[in-house]
Write an enzyme that holds these catalytic residues in place. Structure first.
Site, short mmCIF file in Angstrom:
data_model
loop_
_atom_site.label_atom_id
_atom_site.label_comp_id
_atom_site.label_asym_id
_atom_site.label_seq_id
_atom_site.Cartn_x
_atom_site.Cartn_y
_atom_site.Cartn_z
N SER A 277 0.83 -1.20 0.00
CA SER A 277 0.00 0.00 0.00
C SER A 277 0.88 1.26 0.00
CB SER A 277 -0.96 -0.05 1.20
OG SER A 277 -2.00 0.87 1.07
N ASP A 334 -8.49 -4.91 -6.52
CA ASP A 334 -8.08 -3.97 -5.47
C ASP A 334 -8.15 -2.54 -6.00
OD1 ASP A 334 -6.87 -2.48 -3.50
OD2 ASP A 334 -4.94 -3.52 -3.59
N HIS A 401 -7.53 -5.68 -0.68
CA HIS A 401 -6.31 -4.89 -0.52
C HIS A 401 -5.40 -5.43 0.59
CE1 HIS A 401 -3.67 -1.47 -0.80
NE2 HIS A 401 -3.91 -1.11 0.45
#
Length: 433
Positions: A277, A334, A401
């Site tokens: 991320s 995602d 995610h």
């Protein structure tokens, strides 16, 4: 305006002031981390390469055994040829390496203090010399040599300081540097490996930086007009901002890499920067900064899990020119990997990546570029899909995610013609009975 999206956590089992702010995948990490010592995330791989060890078992809080010996082929697995022939179908040795680096990122999550009521909130929960073992990742042959912190550079009004202390944390622990010290592991890897691992977004100010999604020029790399490399404003701020008591993340990384190169520069050496991320974006920025700062830099590879877009087309070209290797692991389900901004292809058509695609003439494309919202995907991509996973019934925007989802997808991925091992087993089972 395009911005990073997140989903509010609503689970009643987490009772804290963060209930209305934490994204769901974040809650998942917070909830899991509290039981880190009791969890047993493991995977078993079977290699089809007859010239290497044929099995590997990785355990997030246990031992690691029978990993494949890379030896003289290590540069191939670090991306020397852009992973040509290794991604589709996914080579089992490369799969093992991706999962191994994913564990370093998982350790960064497990080591972070997520509890806003804790006096040590936003710091590392464990001492440096026992970080890997206490986060459930042992034995690795690696030693953590440096803790890393990131500082928010957003200017805020004075009244912000009257908010609860956990909401005003500007500098927080975000990862670490670890150096392989074990002779046996060095022999297996074919070189001494240095890992820089970053966690994802955790604090309120990091979320604010994520939302500063316009591109900004990369200082010292200017080109004619708007042709210079540009990066997302918030990511660059977190990488370069400093405070009176904390140096910038950039300064800390440069200082530690300089020390490591001086100490081990005569040995075969690699630098692997990895993150999930926000951490994936910082990994790409760090990798580029290292290769462009150190003339004697060893081979630098970035392995990105579920990362957002980072910069423009010129940044992509500069990454390629500098020799920085980037492998992006992307879950097509995602949403974080599809923001911020638009993606501009190399031809005369601007393509908006996502569910809808369309083209615009060059003159409109130029106008859109000037808005500082035109990004480019960088490096090589390993594209996965939650829809092909045996866990697809449990999927949501947040779990798509989550880092654990990515590791499960990597574990099960076969190739574009047969996307999961479960699918392959269903296809061949009639012939085995």
């Amino acid at each position: 305006m395009v911005s990073l999206a997140f989903v509010a956590a609503t689970s009643p089992s987490l009772s804290s002031p963060l209930d209305h702010l934490i994204p769901t995948h974040f809650y998942d990490h917070h909830h899991q981390l509290s039981d880190a010592r009791n969890q047993n995330l493991s995977w078993t791989l079977t290699s089809i390469n007859h010239d290497s060890v044929t099995g590997v078992r990785c355990n997030i809080n246990g031992s690691t055994t029978r990993q494949p010996k890379l030896g003289k082929r290590w540069m191939q697995y670090q991306g020397s040829h852009n992973w040509e022939g290794l991604l589709d179908p996914l080579d089992d040795n490369l799969r093992s390496e991706i999962l191994r680096y994913g564990q370093f990122v998982e350790s960064a999550y497990r080591s972070f203090d997520f509890d806003p009521l804790s006096p040590t909130y936003a710091t590392c929960r464990f001492p440096r010399n026992s970080l890997l073992s206490r986060s459930g990742f042992e034995p690795t042959g690696y030693k953590v040599t440096k803790n890393l912190r990131a500082t928010c550079g957003i200017e805020t009004p004075c009244w912000i300081e009257r908010m609860p202390s956990w909401m005003t944390v500007r500098s927080s622990w975000i990862g670490y540097v670890a150096v392989c010290q074990d002779k046996g592991e060095i022999a297996r890897l074919g070189r001494r490996d240095v890992v820089i691992a970053f966690r994802g977004t955790a604090t309120c100010f990091e979320w604010l930086e994520n939302l500063r999604a316009k591109l900004t020029d990369l200082p010292g790399h200017a080109g004619p007009g708007n042709s210079g490399p540009m990066v997302e404003r918030g990511f660059f701020s977190l990488y370069t901002s400093r405070s009176a008591t904390c140096p910038s993340l950039q300064d800390m990384i440069r200082e530690e890499i300089s020390r490591i190169i001086q100490l081990y520069g005569d040995d075969p050496l690699s630098l692997t920067v990895t993150g999930h991320s926000l951490g994936a974006a910082l990994a790409i920025l760090s990798a580029y900064d290292i290769t462009t700062t150190f003339a004697n830099s060893p081979m630098v590879t970035a392995i990105s899990f579920g990362g957002p877009r980072v910069g423009n087309r010129t940044l992509r070209r500069q990454l390629e020119k500098s020799g920085t290797r980037v492998l992006r692991i992307v879950n097509s389900d995602d949403p974080i990997t599809k923001v911020p901004g638009f993606v501009l292809d190399d031809d005369d058509v601007m393509t908006v990546r996502g569910d809808n695609e369309g083209g615009l003439p060059r003159w409109i494309q130029k106008r859109v570029e000037d808005t500082q919202w035109v990004y480019a995907d960088v490096g090589q991509e390993l594209r996965l899909s939650s829809k092909e996973s045996p866990y697809r019934n449990q999927s949501s925007l947040a779990t798509c995610h989550d880092l654990k989802t990515y590791l499960r997808l990597v574990k099960g991925f076969v190739g574009s013609t047969c996307r999961s091992r479960a699918t392959r087993e269903r296809m061949i089972s009639p012939y085995l009975n």
